[in-house]
Motif scaffolding. Structure first.
Motif, PDB file in Angstrom:
ATOM      1  N   THR A 105     -34.309  31.514  16.380  1.00 42.41           N
ATOM      2  CA  THR A 105     -34.333  30.086  16.036  1.00 42.41           C
ATOM      3  C   THR A 105     -35.269  29.328  16.978  1.00 42.41           C
ATOM      4  O   THR A 105     -35.555  28.156  16.734  1.00 42.41           O
ATOM      5  N   MET A 227     -27.374  19.948  28.268  1.00 37.72           N
ATOM      6  CA  MET A 227     -28.116  20.657  27.231  1.00 37.72           C
ATOM      7  C   MET A 227     -29.561  20.818  27.723  1.00 37.72           C
ATOM      8  O   MET A 227     -29.962  20.192  28.701  1.00 37.72           O
ATOM      9  N   VAL A 228     -30.310  21.642  27.033  1.00 39.62           N
ATOM     10  CA  VAL A 228     -31.715  21.811  27.388  1.00 39.62           C
ATOM     11  C   VAL A 228     -32.435  20.474  27.213  1.00 39.62           C
ATOM     12  O   VAL A 228     -32.236  19.780  26.207  1.00 39.62           O
ATOM     13  N   ASN A 269     -33.095  27.529  23.710  1.00 42.96           N
ATOM     14  CA  ASN A 269     -32.050  27.019  22.805  1.00 42.96           C
ATOM     15  C   ASN A 269     -31.803  27.964  21.635  1.00 42.96           C
ATOM     16  O   ASN A 269     -31.475  27.511  20.531  1.00 42.96           O
ATOM     17  N   GLU A 270     -31.935  29.250  21.856  1.00 43.35           N
ATOM     18  CA  GLU A 270     -31.707  30.244  20.796  1.00 43.35           C
ATOM     19  C   GLU A 270     -30.248  30.173  20.334  1.00 43.35           C
ATOM     20  O   GLU A 270     -29.320  30.288  21.130  1.00 43.35           O
ATOM     21  N   ALA A 271     -30.060  29.987  19.031  1.00 46.01           N
ATOM     22  CA  ALA A 271     -28.703  29.808  18.494  1.00 46.01           C
ATOM     23  C   ALA A 271     -27.817  31.026  18.777  1.00 46.01           C
ATOM     24  O   ALA A 271     -26.630  30.885  19.069  1.00 46.01           O
ATOM     25  N   TYR A 274     -25.960  31.079  22.062  1.00 46.18           N
ATOM     26  CA  TYR A 274     -25.239  29.871  22.455  1.00 46.18           C
ATOM     27  C   TYR A 274     -23.862  30.178  23.031  1.00 46.18           C
ATOM     28  O   TYR A 274     -23.398  29.489  23.932  1.00 46.18           O
ATOM     29  N   ASP A 275     -23.228  31.230  22.507  1.00 46.67           N
ATOM     30  CA  ASP A 275     -21.899  31.569  23.026  1.00 46.67           C
ATOM     31  C   ASP A 275     -21.957  31.933  24.503  1.00 46.67           C
ATOM     32  O   ASP A 275     -21.001  31.710  25.238  1.00 46.67           O
TER      33      ASP A 275
END
Lengths: 293, 293
Positions: A105, A227-228, A269-271, A274-275
């Motif tokens: 992403t 956040m980024v 910010n790779e989906a 995210y975990d």
């Protein structure tokens, strides 16, 4: 020379999965002199569920100790053992080259990920970059290739094609074309190299070498505090200098990059990460010296 | 005037969820004269699972016949009934305004979705667009507001804030800021309108009116034959003319837009709609005549 092209190692990365379908309908697109090319659907269970994976990330399961441990039997652990039997076994494979197709992403463009630093790998990088100037070469040589758990390490050689930005569960025409182009160039190279017909290659190729992954600042309860920063968004492989904004805290503060030299974030910010609260990975820009043919 | 701001109606659309957390830490950010503003987490179960929903789309469950049918008891059907009791009931709500916050993977920018065409709605559109020129106004008036299953229709009035592009399960700083800005403007408007203090508004506002949704061409086995053509990618709300490329077939053919007039695609390649094989929605450009205060 036996080549396997893998799509769907992650079930919601649709470019490789669609390309497998296209190539099954038109196998001549994969045909190259001297190559026997087959395709493999990595994780059909995850694809049916429209998810990256069901139990664990399949693309981290190809470590000898995991493959040898029969007590590890969840969906992806089992699938890894089957794939290892089918196109491996890792360390003694009958497959000369595994090309594993991925989407991100993040705005990484068409990226060729090398997990080894042999002359063959560097020549491949030079060939791909020469024919596809927008290609990015990313070298992950922080440890020997055999110590990565990546699926592509099952073959004698293995590379990954990582193209983005593309949302999970979506097909983008432009991204699919980039993946098809890069995969075709890898097959072209393998065919030419095998035949001893490689053209003259540039003596150097620009690349990025993975260093490490940075994580979001967290509170004591394990919740992200930031956040980024928007200045990084969509700017994969651009330069991040010490003191540049890196994080936007939810309380309004800005967190700056505290490295000691300029580096190049990617997988921003790779989906899928995210975990784990990964914010981005960092690479240094390097010049690969390409051995003569 | 009672206002409820909802985030997390879809559990993997993180901007609204993060804003709820920020506002709980700093409630004064939501405070406006004459307003009593509270927040509601729409689908906490889906958020914990990092998914849009677990059983069915929560944002389609707020129809009177569904809410009244006690046999409909899966996770989102049950959650809808609880929300309807808490901030409804639909048709006789004690809540004056519901603002429901959403993300899209499409490049729709900061979009204010109206489901009603009252003077209040058009004045709101004019106020938001005046203070945030990059805002897009999208009117979904294909049927009366009460006949939509959207959560925001539970209040006496309801609107949606839809901001993208943002991958599912990701927070983008720029997208979060746009959502916060638009939500703040809606609260500003509601406060001023309630007090009879609205400033003079533009007499007209440019908007888009939803017409219908187009789906990918499919084969007889229910598999897509094509993907959205790359010329549309990221071009939400740009003009699509009859004869323009719309689909790229996997066999190489191009499918053109067969409408009879230029229209404006949006929700292009939206990841959440991929299971339904929706390609894009279409809207016509309209000018809303804004009633005087």
């Amino acid at each position: 020379m036996k080549v396997v092209v893998v799509g769907g190692t992650h079930g919601n990365e649709l470019s490789g999965i669609q390309l497998l379908k296209n190539w099954q309908a038109s196998p001549q697109q994969l045909a190259r002199p001297g190559l026997s090319v087959s395709t493999l659907m990595g994780n059909p269970s995850a694809y049916r569920a429209n998810r990256r994976y069901l139990d664990v990330d399949l693309n981290r399961q190809f470590l000898p100790e995991l493959l040898a441990d029969d007590s590890l039997a969840n969906i992806e652990q089992s699938r890894a053992k089957v794939i290892n039997a089918q196109i491996g076994p890792k360390g003694a494979s009958q497959i000369d080259l595994v090309i594993d197709l991925h989407n991100t992403t993040s705005n990484m463009g068409p990226t060729l990920i090398l997990v080894d630093t042999t002359p063959w790998d560097y020549q491949l990088a030079a060939y791909v970059k020469h024919h596809m100037p927008e290609a990015v070469i990313l070298v992950e040589d922080a440890k020997p290739a055999a110590e990565w758990g990546y699926l592509c390490t099952v073959g004698k050689r293995g590379v990954m094609v990582e193209v983005g930005p593309q949302s999970q569960s979506v097909l983008r025409h432009d991204i699919l074309e980039q993946m098809a182009t890069m995969t075709g160039l890898i097959l072209d190279f393998a065919s030419l190299e095998q035949a001893g017909d490689l053209p003259e290659l540039p003596g150097e190729v620009e690349a990025y070498r993975f260093i490490d992954t940075h994580y979001l600042p967290m509170d004591e309860q394990g919740e992200p505090l930031a956040m980024v920063h928007k200045s990084l968004e969509q700017n994969d492989f651009c330069e991040l200098k010490p003191g540049d904004p890196a994080y936007q805290y939810f309380d309004g503060r800005i967190g700056v990059f505290d490295g000691d030299r300029p580096l190049h974030p990617h997988f921003i910010n790779e989906a899928a990460y995210y975990d784990s609260h990964a914010a981005f990975s960092l690479a240094e820009r390097v010049t690969l010296n390409v051995p003569a043919r």
